[in-house]
Design an enzyme around this catalytic site. Sequence first.
Site, PDB file in Angstrom:
ATOM      1  N   MET A  73     -41.640   1.640  47.901  1.00  0.00           N
ATOM      2  CA  MET A  73     -42.094   0.267  48.101  1.00  0.00           C
ATOM      3  C   MET A  73     -43.322  -0.039  47.246  1.00  0.00           C
ATOM      4  O   MET A  73     -43.947   0.854  46.671  1.00  0.00           O
ATOM      5  CB  MET A  73     -42.405   0.038  49.586  1.00  0.00           C
ATOM      6  CG  MET A  73     -41.190   0.162  50.493  1.00  0.00           C
ATOM      7  SD  MET A  73     -41.546  -0.142  52.230  1.00  0.00           S
ATOM      8  CE  MET A  73     -41.944  -1.899  52.205  1.00  0.00           C
ATOM      9  N   HIS A  74     -43.646  -1.328  47.179  1.00  0.00           N
ATOM     10  CA  HIS A  74     -44.921  -1.845  46.661  1.00  0.00           C
ATOM     11  C   HIS A  74     -45.036  -1.900  45.138  1.00  0.00           C
ATOM     12  O   HIS A  74     -45.839  -2.654  44.610  1.00  0.00           O
ATOM     13  CB  HIS A  74     -46.117  -1.050  47.190  1.00  0.00           C
ATOM     14  CG  HIS A  74     -46.131  -0.846  48.655  1.00  0.00           C
ATOM     15  ND1 HIS A  74     -46.145  -1.890  49.546  1.00  0.00           N
ATOM     16  CD2 HIS A  74     -46.127   0.298  49.400  1.00  0.00           C
ATOM     17  CE1 HIS A  74     -46.157  -1.407  50.781  1.00  0.00           C
ATOM     18  NE2 HIS A  74     -46.130  -0.087  50.718  1.00  0.00           N
ATOM     19  N   ASP A 222     -37.808   2.288  51.236  1.00  0.00           N
ATOM     20  CA  ASP A 222     -37.378   3.629  51.636  1.00  0.00           C
ATOM     21  C   ASP A 222     -37.669   3.958  53.090  1.00  0.00           C
ATOM     22  O   ASP A 222     -36.897   4.650  53.754  1.00  0.00           O
ATOM     23  CB  ASP A 222     -37.967   4.692  50.717  1.00  0.00           C
ATOM     24  CG  ASP A 222     -39.487   4.592  50.572  1.00  0.00           C
ATOM     25  OD1 ASP A 222     -40.125   3.739  51.231  1.00  0.00           O
ATOM     26  OD2 ASP A 222     -40.043   5.380  49.770  1.00  0.00           O
TER      27      ASP A 222
END
Length: 478
Positions: A73-74, A222
């Site tokens: 992520m991110h 995830d």
Amino acid sequence: MLIGLDIGTSSVKAVAVDRNGDVLKVAERPYSPRRPRPGWSEQDPEDWWRAAEDALDECGAHHCDGIGLSGQMHGLVALDGRDEPLRPAILWNDSRAYEQCRAIEERLGLEGFVAHTGNRALAGCTAPSLLWVRDHEPEVYERIAAILLPKDYVRLKLTGERATDAVDASGTLLFDVARRSWSSHVLSALELDPAWLPPVHESPAPAGRLDGRVPVAAGAGDEAAAAVGAGVVKQGDPVSIVLGTSGVVVAALDGYAADAQGRAHSYCHAVPNGWNVLGVTLSAGGSLRWLRDVLEPNASFRRLIHEATAWEPGTQGLLFAPQLAGERMPHADPKARGGFVGLGTHHDRGALARAVLEGVAFSVRESLELLDGLAGRPVKARVSGGGARSDVWLEILAAVLDLPLEICHVQEGGAYGAALLGGVAAGLWLDVEEAVSETVRVTRVVEPRADWVERYAELRPFYDALYPGLHGIQHAAD
């Protein structure tokens, strides 16, 4: 056949799954983050795509029924008008944007920002990284035409469609998690162009097709995909613990909830109209990898962990703080650094390894306790990720948490959950709950050892004191 594709930090993994949830094939392609400066962590998006192409081909993706995506992520993937990356992606474990985090919370107020996004501004998240680019690379910023997250860049290459899911969008800090839509308030306050952002879908919904035929599910970040793969989809289910590069604890919620101070992440879940709360240890398996690489890069993790078994709990006074790349929870401190405390001449490599396993377990415990007030104290947990393959680490974690740990028949984490989402997108199952009920099976339980529980309870005050002490040393050194 279904395929789940996970775009991880150290590798891409593709998993082929049959209708019963059994794994037919696993294909993995490694790569490494680039660290051009201390605290920086970047990857070339083309590395993901090349690795994904190979892994998908090995699993026969062009002949499957459905594909699901999962990923770290991110990460900030900034694209130009031709959908070409303008710079390497800035990853979730990058700590450079701490000044931008401060600026975001000053502009919107901490409580106001948490109220709009369910989270506080943390380095490594998409919005602070984007502001860092604006502040330090204006020539790149001026050319941005679109922003994607790591797995969604692979989707773009795979299907030609720009899209994301509500889970991954939650981690950008530009998303109204409670309302499951981009936050016009935050975008306006930060002076960011909403046209850069992709459409948001629920995780099991089709969002593109391979070869114009195979549906590709929107997928999930995830943490949520791994929770699906462990059967953690509704409130009251066991918590999901993922021991990967990072250590993530996820509790599913049937309704939105957030910590007013942003001490835990609040995200949408991969189940439509579901949410979750989670805590994160940035360097879990990453700590063990760091130790291996420093001591003997060619040594196997199995050998290192075997050497750790020669030491009793507590490692005769040796403690390890795993904040090697900063920390998020419960200490929102990108400058935090780890360390060994209590090191003596009697300690060997096995002692260092045991201390790392224990230090990560205590950090996971801190994350778990953050969630108690929002989701209630769990009675058990389900563990996945690479760390779940180590019986020693599981025994340590069970004792530190004083919880039974359930292990499912498949340990492929986010890739497996993504495959189930792909099955829903393909119509094999009505919804995520049905997919989980027909595929996820617990095969064993690791019970906490009473003597270890007692010993680790004695050590807890010392671990609680580690971060403040190391924090003080680090800032004195600065």
